[in-house]
Write an enzyme that holds these catalytic residues in place. Structure first.
Site, PDB file in Angstrom:
ATOM      1  N   ASN A   9       0.879  -1.176   0.000  1.00 28.90           N
ATOM      2  CA  ASN A   9       0.000   0.000   0.000  1.00 28.90           C
ATOM      3  C   ASN A   9       0.917   1.227   0.000  1.00 28.90           C
ATOM      4  O   ASN A   9       1.466   1.600   1.028  1.00 28.90           O
ATOM      5  CB  ASN A   9      -0.880  -0.042   1.259  1.00 28.90           C
ATOM      6  CG  ASN A   9      -1.859   1.107   1.322  1.00 28.90           C
ATOM      7  OD1 ASN A   9      -1.849   1.982   0.459  1.00 28.90           O
ATOM      8  ND2 ASN A   9      -2.687   1.105   2.344  1.00 28.90           N
ATOM      9  N   ARG A  94      -2.609  -2.063  -3.461  1.00 35.55           N
ATOM     10  CA  ARG A  94      -3.746  -1.150  -3.397  1.00 35.55           C
ATOM     11  C   ARG A  94      -3.538  -0.104  -4.491  1.00 35.55           C
ATOM     12  O   ARG A  94      -2.523   0.591  -4.502  1.00 35.55           O
ATOM     13  CB  ARG A  94      -3.771  -0.468  -2.036  1.00 35.55           C
ATOM     14  CG  ARG A  94      -4.917   0.467  -1.915  1.00 35.55           C
ATOM     15  CD  ARG A  94      -4.860   1.206  -0.621  1.00 35.55           C
ATOM     16  NE  ARG A  94      -6.141   1.827  -0.366  1.00 35.55           N
ATOM     17  CZ  ARG A  94      -6.502   2.280   0.811  1.00 35.55           C
ATOM     18  NH1 ARG A  94      -5.686   2.170   1.833  1.00 35.55           N
ATOM     19  NH2 ARG A  94      -7.667   2.827   0.966  1.00 35.55           N
ATOM     20  N   HIS A 182     -12.409   4.110  -0.877  1.00 37.81           N
ATOM     21  CA  HIS A 182     -12.448   3.268   0.335  1.00 37.81           C
ATOM     22  C   HIS A 182     -13.172   1.942   0.069  1.00 37.81           C
ATOM     23  O   HIS A 182     -13.678   1.305   1.002  1.00 37.81           O
ATOM     24  CB  HIS A 182     -13.159   3.990   1.511  1.00 37.81           C
ATOM     25  CG  HIS A 182     -12.332   5.061   2.153  1.00 37.81           C
ATOM     26  ND1 HIS A 182     -12.878   6.250   2.589  1.00 37.81           N
ATOM     27  CD2 HIS A 182     -11.022   5.137   2.439  1.00 37.81           C
ATOM     28  CE1 HIS A 182     -11.922   7.018   3.105  1.00 37.81           C
ATOM     29  NE2 HIS A 182     -10.794   6.363   3.017  1.00 37.81           N
ATOM     30  N   ARG A 242      -9.146  17.630   4.796  1.00 40.77           N
ATOM     31  CA  ARG A 242      -9.862  17.875   3.529  1.00 40.77           C
ATOM     32  C   ARG A 242     -11.253  18.459   3.795  1.00 40.77           C
ATOM     33  O   ARG A 242     -11.898  18.090   4.769  1.00 40.77           O
ATOM     34  CB  ARG A 242     -10.023  16.573   2.739  1.00 40.77           C
ATOM     35  CG  ARG A 242      -8.732  16.071   2.145  1.00 40.77           C
ATOM     36  CD  ARG A 242      -8.927  14.729   1.466  1.00 40.77           C
ATOM     37  NE  ARG A 242      -8.117  13.711   2.096  1.00 40.77           N
ATOM     38  CZ  ARG A 242      -8.249  12.398   1.904  1.00 40.77           C
ATOM     39  NH1 ARG A 242      -9.181  11.940   1.096  1.00 40.77           N
ATOM     40  NH2 ARG A 242      -7.461  11.553   2.510  1.00 40.77           N
ATOM     41  N   GLU A 381      -8.192  -3.358   5.366  1.00 41.42           N
ATOM     42  CA  GLU A 381      -8.076  -3.290   3.905  1.00 41.42           C
ATOM     43  C   GLU A 381      -6.969  -4.216   3.392  1.00 41.42           C
ATOM     44  O   GLU A 381      -7.093  -4.797   2.311  1.00 41.42           O
ATOM     45  CB  GLU A 381      -7.786  -1.835   3.487  1.00 41.42           C
ATOM     46  CG  GLU A 381      -8.997  -0.947   3.673  1.00 41.42           C
ATOM     47  CD  GLU A 381      -8.652   0.500   3.965  1.00 41.42           C
ATOM     48  OE1 GLU A 381      -8.018   0.763   5.007  1.00 41.42           O
ATOM     49  OE2 GLU A 381      -9.023   1.370   3.179  1.00 41.42           O
TER      50      GLU A 381
END
Ligand code: ADP
Length: 398
Positions: A9, A94, A182, A242, A381
């Protein structure tokens, strides 16, 4: 022979790895994990066992300019000498963007790499960093099967109304649409809920992935039907730094009236807004919850208010709500945030079991008379990538 599955990742300043070992039909077992972080500043490699014990650590204080590739090679070298009797059979990556076409993980070949390169303009901050280790690994290990697992893939089941902006069709045709992100986390949660509560998992489920990046997803009958992130991972909920959803007119104002450059606006929207911008203090929810500053409290209030509003929107997209799942850093570890969202959502029939919510280990936190089951389920994940990667490897043998 036990099979090693390497999960990578990679981001702009760090490359994370998780090494899994698979014996056969059971879920892959985590063998070690670690990362190179501080790339371009002060590179630092660390590897840990599944229980968190440090297995190796290296620093390069005098070589801040060490390349991603050189650091990645160092990491691969360590992994290869710590395979724990397994043989490295496959690597899963990923990859943030799989565009409109990829709804499943894909075995990587040259043609796919060209297509994924073409998606860089849609995710310029992430996609190049996701693709670089694929090339680096192909150099060190030619012939090792590599699999791309996309953050967007799970949302390709969204109906067109959920994916489309009200823009002229030519722009939609160019790919300016809602992709959602996601996805690997949502897929993992959906599979976990199917084990914990199969009937609910077949119903209408909203998942709130509340980490430093935060989004929500509506999953109906096990398939994503709507999500709060859109064309980019900037849309939807306010996040650590964000903005989340923003009237596009604000961007025009910043450009036309304040004369800001595109780069300055990017920095403002991605790095200086969200919890950090509103609190003027910090992007970490723990710091804000402990602070007595009024602006810290307002940042938390805005965050939870937006989650509750989006929950209503996702329930509308599914025609109701059977279960709500909280996950990721804040979702898994912050009872006050979960409590506020649940209290704001009582109109949906949600009743929180306050004691279960406060108990760090409870999975089901709704009261017996709640019309909606509320869960806390840790996401994973990397495990999702490992499972997908193993499935692709097995499909090669059929
Ligand atoms: P990422 O999106 O980077 O993977 P995580 O899912 O690990 O992030 O979430 C990180 C965030 O979780 C931190 O920024 C912090 O705000 C939040 N967090 C972690 N632990 C707690 C806690 N006990 N209470 C509140 N927030 C927490």
């Amino acid at each position: 022979m036990r099979e090693g599955i390497l999960v990578i990742n990679a981001g702009s300043s760090s490359i994370k790895f998780s090494l899994y070992v698979s014996n056969g039909d059971d879920s892959p077992l985590l063998s070690s994990k670690g990362q190179v972080e501080g790339i371009n500043v002060a590179p630092h490699f660390i590897a840990k066992s599944p229980d968190g014990a440090v297995l190796a650590e290296d620093r390069w204080p005098d070589e801040p300019g060490l390349s991603h590739e050189a650091l990645f090679k160092h990491m691969i070298g360590w992994i290869e000498s710590h395979l724990d009797g397994a043989e490295l059979k496959v690597a899963g990556h990923r990859v943030v963007h799989g565009g409109s076409q990829y709804s499943h993980p894909m075995l990587i070949n040259d043609d796919l790499m060209v297509e994924l390169e073409q998606l860089v303009p849609l995710a310029p901050l992430h996609q190049p960093h996701n693709l670089a280790p694929i090339r680096a690994l192909a150099k060190v290990h030619p012939g090792l099967p590599q699999v791309a697992c996309f953050d967007t893939a799970f949302h390709r089941s969204n109906p067109w109304v959920s994916q489309t902006f009200a823009l002229p069709r030519a722009l939609t045709g160019e790919g300016v649409k809602r992709y959602g992100f996601h996805g690997l986390s949502y897929e993992y949660i959906s599979r976990r809920l199917a084990k914990l509560a199969p009937a609910q998992a077949r119903g209408r489920v909203a998942v709130a992935h509340l980490g430093s990046g935060a989004s929500m997803c509506a999953i109906k009958g096990g398939k994503s039907v709507a999500s709060t992130m859109g064309f980019t991972a900037l849309d939807g909920l306010p996040m650590g730094t964000r903005t989340g959803t923003l009237d596009a007119g604000v961007v025009l104002y910043l450009l036309q009236q304040k004369g800001m450059t595109a780069k300055e606006i990017e920095t403002l929207l991605y790095k200086q807004s969200g919890l950090l911008g509103v609190s003027g203090l910090n992007n970490d929810m723990r710091v804000l919850l402990e602070s007595s500053e009024p602006h810290a409290a307002e940042a938390v209030e805005l965050f939870t208010y937006r989650i509750a509003r989006e929950l209503g929107s996702l329930a509308a997209a599914m025609g109701g709500l059977d279960a709500l799942v909280f996950t990721a850093g804040i979702g898994e570890h912050s009872p006050p945030v979960r409590a506020r969202v649940c209290h704001l959502s009582e109109w949906l029939g949600i009743r929180l079991d306050e004691a279960a919510n406060a108990d760090g280990d409870a999975e089901l936190i709704s009261a017996l008379d709640s019309k909606v089951a509320v869960w806390v389920i840790p996401t994973d994940e990397e495990m999702m990538i490992a499972e997908h990667t193993r499935e692709v490897l097995w499909s090669l043998r059929d």
